[in-house]
Design a protein around this motif. Structure first.
Motif, PDB file in Angstrom:
ATOM      1  N   PRO A 165      -4.182  12.748  19.648  1.00 32.29           N
ATOM      2  CA  PRO A 165      -4.359  12.979  18.301  1.00 32.29           C
ATOM      3  C   PRO A 165      -3.171  12.745  17.266  1.00 32.29           C
ATOM      4  CG  PRO A 165      -3.647  14.854  19.660  1.00 32.29           C
ATOM      5  CD  PRO A 165      -3.605  13.688  20.459  1.00 32.29           C
ATOM      6  N   VAL A 166      -3.365  11.716  16.468  1.00 31.69           N
ATOM      7  CA  VAL A 166      -2.149  10.940  15.952  1.00 31.69           C
ATOM      8  C   VAL A 166      -2.605  11.297  14.426  1.00 31.69           C
ATOM      9  CG1 VAL A 166      -1.128   9.029  15.372  1.00 31.69           C
ATOM     10  CG2 VAL A 166      -1.701   9.369  17.720  1.00 31.69           C
ATOM     11  N   GLY A 167      -1.509  11.419  13.523  1.00 36.41           N
ATOM     12  CA  GLY A 167      -1.529  11.177  12.102  1.00 36.41           C
ATOM     13  C   GLY A 167      -0.533  10.447  11.254  1.00 36.41           C
ATOM     14  N   CYS A 168      -0.997   9.705  10.395  1.00 41.06           N
ATOM     15  CA  CYS A 168      -0.134   8.723   9.588  1.00 41.06           C
ATOM     16  C   CYS A 168      -0.038   9.042   8.049  1.00 41.06           C
ATOM     17  CB  CYS A 168      -0.679   7.420  10.074  1.00 41.06           C
ATOM     18  SG  CYS A 168       0.366   6.197   9.066  1.00 41.06           S
ATOM     19  N   VAL A 169       0.963   8.754   7.355  1.00 44.88           N
ATOM     20  CA  VAL A 169       1.054   9.043   5.965  1.00 44.88           C
ATOM     21  C   VAL A 169       1.731   7.600   5.754  1.00 44.88           C
ATOM     22  CG1 VAL A 169       2.281   9.975   4.298  1.00 44.88           C
ATOM     23  CG2 VAL A 169       1.165  11.551   5.919  1.00 44.88           C
ATOM     24  N   ILE A 170       1.283   7.061   4.483  1.00 45.50           N
ATOM     25  CA  ILE A 170       1.988   5.881   3.994  1.00 45.50           C
ATOM     26  C   ILE A 170       2.624   6.376   2.582  1.00 45.50           C
ATOM     27  CG2 ILE A 170       1.295   3.597   3.055  1.00 45.50           C
ATOM     28  CD1 ILE A 170       0.951   3.820   5.999  1.00 45.50           C
ATOM     29  N   LEU A 171       3.684   5.899   2.411  1.00 47.62           N
ATOM     30  CA  LEU A 171       4.751   6.050   1.303  1.00 47.62           C
ATOM     31  C   LEU A 171       4.929   4.493   0.651  1.00 47.62           C
ATOM     32  CD1 LEU A 171       7.554   8.245   2.731  1.00 47.62           C
ATOM     33  CD2 LEU A 171       5.530   9.088   1.508  1.00 47.62           C
ATOM     34  N   ASP A 172       4.793   4.639  -0.766  1.00 50.64           N
ATOM     35  CA  ASP A 172       4.760   3.448  -1.360  1.00 50.64           C
ATOM     36  C   ASP A 172       6.524   2.964  -1.466  1.00 50.64           C
ATOM     37  OD1 ASP A 172       6.036   4.937  -3.502  1.00 50.64           O
ATOM     38  OD2 ASP A 172       4.278   4.608  -5.019  1.00 50.64           O
ATOM     39  N   ARG A 173       6.729   1.853  -2.243  1.00 47.08           N
ATOM     40  CA  ARG A 173       8.236   1.444  -2.564  1.00 47.08           C
ATOM     41  C   ARG A 173       9.207   2.488  -2.887  1.00 47.08           C
ATOM     42  NH1 ARG A 173       8.696  -4.117  -2.842  1.00 47.08           N
ATOM     43  NH2 ARG A 173       6.403  -5.487  -2.702  1.00 47.08           N
ATOM     44  N   ASP A 174       8.643   3.394  -3.743  1.00 44.28           N
ATOM     45  CA  ASP A 174       9.278   4.453  -4.523  1.00 44.28           C
ATOM     46  C   ASP A 174       9.456   5.899  -3.568  1.00 44.28           C
ATOM     47  OD1 ASP A 174       9.962   2.886  -6.749  1.00 44.28           O
ATOM     48  OD2 ASP A 174       7.956   3.479  -7.341  1.00 44.28           O
ATOM     49  N   GLY A 175       8.827   5.861  -2.425  1.00 40.54           N
ATOM     50  CA  GLY A 175       8.642   7.040  -1.515  1.00 40.54           C
ATOM     51  C   GLY A 175       7.699   8.072  -1.885  1.00 40.54           C
ATOM     52  N   VAL A 176       6.761   7.466  -2.790  1.00 39.52           N
ATOM     53  CA  VAL A 176       5.641   8.403  -3.228  1.00 39.52           C
ATOM     54  C   VAL A 176       4.247   8.258  -2.325  1.00 39.52           C
ATOM     55  CG1 VAL A 176       3.734   9.012  -5.022  1.00 39.52           C
ATOM     56  CG2 VAL A 176       6.279   8.316  -5.527  1.00 39.52           C
ATOM     57  N   PRO A 177       3.904   9.423  -1.645  1.00 43.72           N
ATOM     58  CA  PRO A 177       2.479   9.207  -0.652  1.00 43.72           C
ATOM     59  C   PRO A 177       1.530   8.647  -1.371  1.00 43.72           C
ATOM     60  CG  PRO A 177       3.769  11.448  -0.503  1.00 43.72           C
ATOM     61  CD  PRO A 177       4.268  10.868  -1.734  1.00 43.72           C
ATOM     62  N   VAL A 178       0.874   7.469  -0.642  1.00 46.56           N
ATOM     63  CA  VAL A 178      -0.354   6.924  -1.183  1.00 46.56           C
ATOM     64  C   VAL A 178      -1.405   6.699  -0.315  1.00 46.56           C
ATOM     65  CG1 VAL A 178       1.142   5.566  -3.022  1.00 46.56           C
ATOM     66  CG2 VAL A 178       1.000   4.847  -0.704  1.00 46.56           C
ATOM     67  N   GLY A 179      -1.327   7.511   0.649  1.00 41.79           N
ATOM     68  CA  GLY A 179      -2.432   7.299   1.748  1.00 41.79           C
ATOM     69  C   GLY A 179      -2.160   8.248   3.048  1.00 41.79           C
ATOM     70  N   GLU A 180      -3.046   8.471   3.802  1.00 45.70           N
ATOM     71  CA  GLU A 180      -3.070   9.428   4.939  1.00 45.70           C
ATOM     72  C   GLU A 180      -4.078   9.203   5.533  1.00 45.70           C
ATOM     73  OE1 GLU A 180      -4.039  13.897   3.864  1.00 45.70           O
ATOM     74  OE2 GLU A 180      -2.160  13.199   3.585  1.00 45.70           O
ATOM     75  N   GLY A 181      -3.960   9.508   7.054  1.00 48.80           N
ATOM     76  CA  GLY A 181      -5.366   9.258   7.770  1.00 48.80           C
ATOM     77  C   GLY A 181      -5.018   9.917   9.185  1.00 48.80           C
TER      78      GLY A 181
ATOM     79  N   ARG B  29      -0.915  -0.724  -2.340  1.00 50.47           N
ATOM     80  CA  ARG B  29       0.339   0.131  -2.684  1.00 50.47           C
ATOM     81  C   ARG B  29       1.326   0.364  -1.263  1.00 50.47           C
ATOM     82  NH1 ARG B  29      -2.487   5.315  -5.128  1.00 50.47           N
ATOM     83  NH2 ARG B  29      -3.896   4.504  -3.413  1.00 50.47           N
ATOM     84  N   ALA B  30       0.672  -0.342  -0.101  1.00 49.89           N
ATOM     85  CA  ALA B  30       1.359   0.060   1.179  1.00 49.89           C
ATOM     86  C   ALA B  30       2.506  -0.904   1.095  1.00 49.89           C
ATOM     87  CB  ALA B  30       0.432  -0.007   2.107  1.00 49.89           C
ATOM     88  N   GLU B  31       2.267  -2.314   0.570  1.00 50.82           N
ATOM     89  CA  GLU B  31       3.210  -3.444   0.438  1.00 50.82           C
ATOM     90  C   GLU B  31       4.461  -2.891  -0.094  1.00 50.82           C
ATOM     91  OE1 GLU B  31       3.750  -7.849  -1.031  1.00 50.82           O
ATOM     92  OE2 GLU B  31       1.791  -6.846  -1.240  1.00 50.82           O
ATOM     93  N   GLY B  32       5.472  -3.227   1.064  1.00 45.58           N
ATOM     94  CA  GLY B  32       6.911  -2.910   0.691  1.00 45.58           C
ATOM     95  C   GLY B  32       7.314  -1.246   1.059  1.00 45.58           C
ATOM     96  N   GLY B  33       6.196  -0.499   1.492  1.00 47.38           N
ATOM     97  CA  GLY B  33       6.343   0.725   1.553  1.00 47.38           C
ATOM     98  C   GLY B  33       6.903   1.330   2.918  1.00 47.38           C
ATOM     99  N   THR B  34       6.461   2.367   3.212  1.00 43.49           N
ATOM    100  CA  THR B  34       6.763   3.073   4.446  1.00 43.49           C
ATOM    101  C   THR B  34       5.663   3.667   5.112  1.00 43.49           C
ATOM    102  OG1 THR B  34       9.090   3.348   4.082  1.00 43.49           O
ATOM    103  CG2 THR B  34       8.349   4.632   5.692  1.00 43.49           C
ATOM    104  N   ALA B  35       5.598   3.602   6.520  1.00 43.86           N
ATOM    105  CA  ALA B  35       4.526   4.220   7.447  1.00 43.86           C
ATOM    106  C   ALA B  35       5.124   5.339   8.163  1.00 43.86           C
ATOM    107  CB  ALA B  35       3.557   3.052   8.095  1.00 43.86           C
ATOM    108  N   VAL B  36       4.807   6.417   8.203  1.00 41.01           N
ATOM    109  CA  VAL B  36       5.285   7.514   8.753  1.00 41.01           C
ATOM    110  C   VAL B  36       4.154   7.981   9.848  1.00 41.01           C
ATOM    111  CG1 VAL B  36       6.102   9.554   8.722  1.00 41.01           C
ATOM    112  CG2 VAL B  36       6.744   8.195   6.867  1.00 41.01           C
ATOM    113  N   VAL B  37       4.407   7.777  11.005  1.00 38.65           N
ATOM    114  CA  VAL B  37       3.370   8.018  12.151  1.00 38.65           C
ATOM    115  C   VAL B  37       3.849   8.855  13.320  1.00 38.65           C
ATOM    116  CG1 VAL B  37       3.684   5.694  13.050  1.00 38.65           C
ATOM    117  CG2 VAL B  37       1.330   6.826  13.511  1.00 38.65           C
TER     118      VAL B  37
END
Length: 294
Positions: free
Chosen positions: A29-45, A66-74
């Motif tokens: 069971p895995v979760g992921c949140v995507i932050l944009d370049r400014d550190g704002v959450p823009v997607g999760e799954g 909006r994921a481009e240049g951002g951070t994936a937190v998994v």
């Protein structure tokens, strides 16, 4: 170092990963949140079941460009192999994220591992972010990999009519792959919730040999098993393999009293009390098998 925004995102990823408990096995069971370049959450799954998209792909789909240049937190190291779905590390590379934070490293990762491939692609990688917190969800899955058997929970009520506790047990059932009922029958925690051709319920009862019973449960694809009832023969058969005990002790407010046989020693020898939760009708004790450092 992870930023405050990234730590918040990881805790959100851990929280949503729990939506896959009882359905993802044999996958984690895995979760992921995507932050944009400014550190704002823009997607999760999160990952729901084997054969469906993994958490990273679902989060990237929600984030879009909006994921481009951002951070994936998994919560788990992105997979590095082609299975029923493409490797998640490639999805992150293709999305052009600049940074990936992961909580737990995947012991099943193929080849060099997803983290190394991400680094080779020029993506900054940080490992072990809130690892202990992520293990609240991933721990049973990892346990099953290390031991070759499912993580087993035994739940029962002390000194009460257990038929009256079925509604309470329903919440536990939905987070476990298999449930062994009081009459010894084995069923899926949530019927039809697992992926096709990746999970099966044992057709016969477990027999009287612990080793064979554990093997049958593991071969089913189950990573978590719930045993219901104080008099369940499966609890005796698999006593040495029980990892967690959940006991409801009856009582009433405002003058609370513990009643019933064994209430004074309800937490078994060799187990470590990890949680106590009172309600109007009972107190729930949770204990896990003690380890040497406890």
């Amino acid at each position: 170092m992870a930023t405050p925004n990234e730590l918040t995102a990881m805790r959100r990823a851990i929280a949503i990963s729990a939506q896959g408990l009882g359905t993802t096995s044999p996958n984690p069971p895995v979760g992921c949140v995507i932050l944009d370049r400014d550190g704002v959450p823009v997607g999760e799954g999160y990952h729901l079941r084997k054969g469906d998209h993994h958490a990273e792909v679902n989060a990237l789909t929600a984030a879009g460009e909006r994921a481009e240049g951002g951070t994936a937190v998994v919560t788990l190291e992105p997979c590095n192999h082609h299975g029923r779905t493409p490797p998640c590390r490639q999805a992150l590379i293709d999305a052009k994220v600049s940074r990936v934070l992961m909580a737990v490293m995947d012991p099943t990762s193929r080849g060099e591992g997803g983290a190394v491939v991400l680094e080779q692609a020029g993506i900054e990688v940080e490992r072990g972010v809130l690892e202990q917190e992520a293990l609240l969800v991933l721990g049973p899955w990892l346990h099953s990999l290390h031991t070759g058997r499912p993580y087993i929970t035994w739940a029962y009520s002390a000194g009460a009519d257990e038929d009256d506790r079925d509604q309470v047990l329903a919440e536990l059932r939905r987070t476990h792959d298999l449930v062994i009922r009081r009459d010894g029958t084995v069923e899926e925690g949530v019927p039809g919730s697992h992926g096709e051709d990746s999970f099966r319920v044992p057709l016969s009862l477990l027999g009287d040999e612990p080793g064979k019973a554990l093997h049958a449960l593991n071969e089913s694809g189950a990573r978590t098993v719930l045993i219901e009832g104080s008099s369940n023969e499966a609890a005796q058969l698999l006593a040495d393999a029980v990892d967690r005990v959940i006991i409801d002790l009856p009582g009433t407010r405002p003058s609370f009293s513990l009643t019933g046989p064994g209430a004074e020693s309800a937490v078994l020898d060799g187990f470590w009390l990890t949680d106590v939760k009172p309600s109007d009708s009972h107190v729930r004790l949770t204990a896990e098998r003690a380890t040497r450092d406890q």
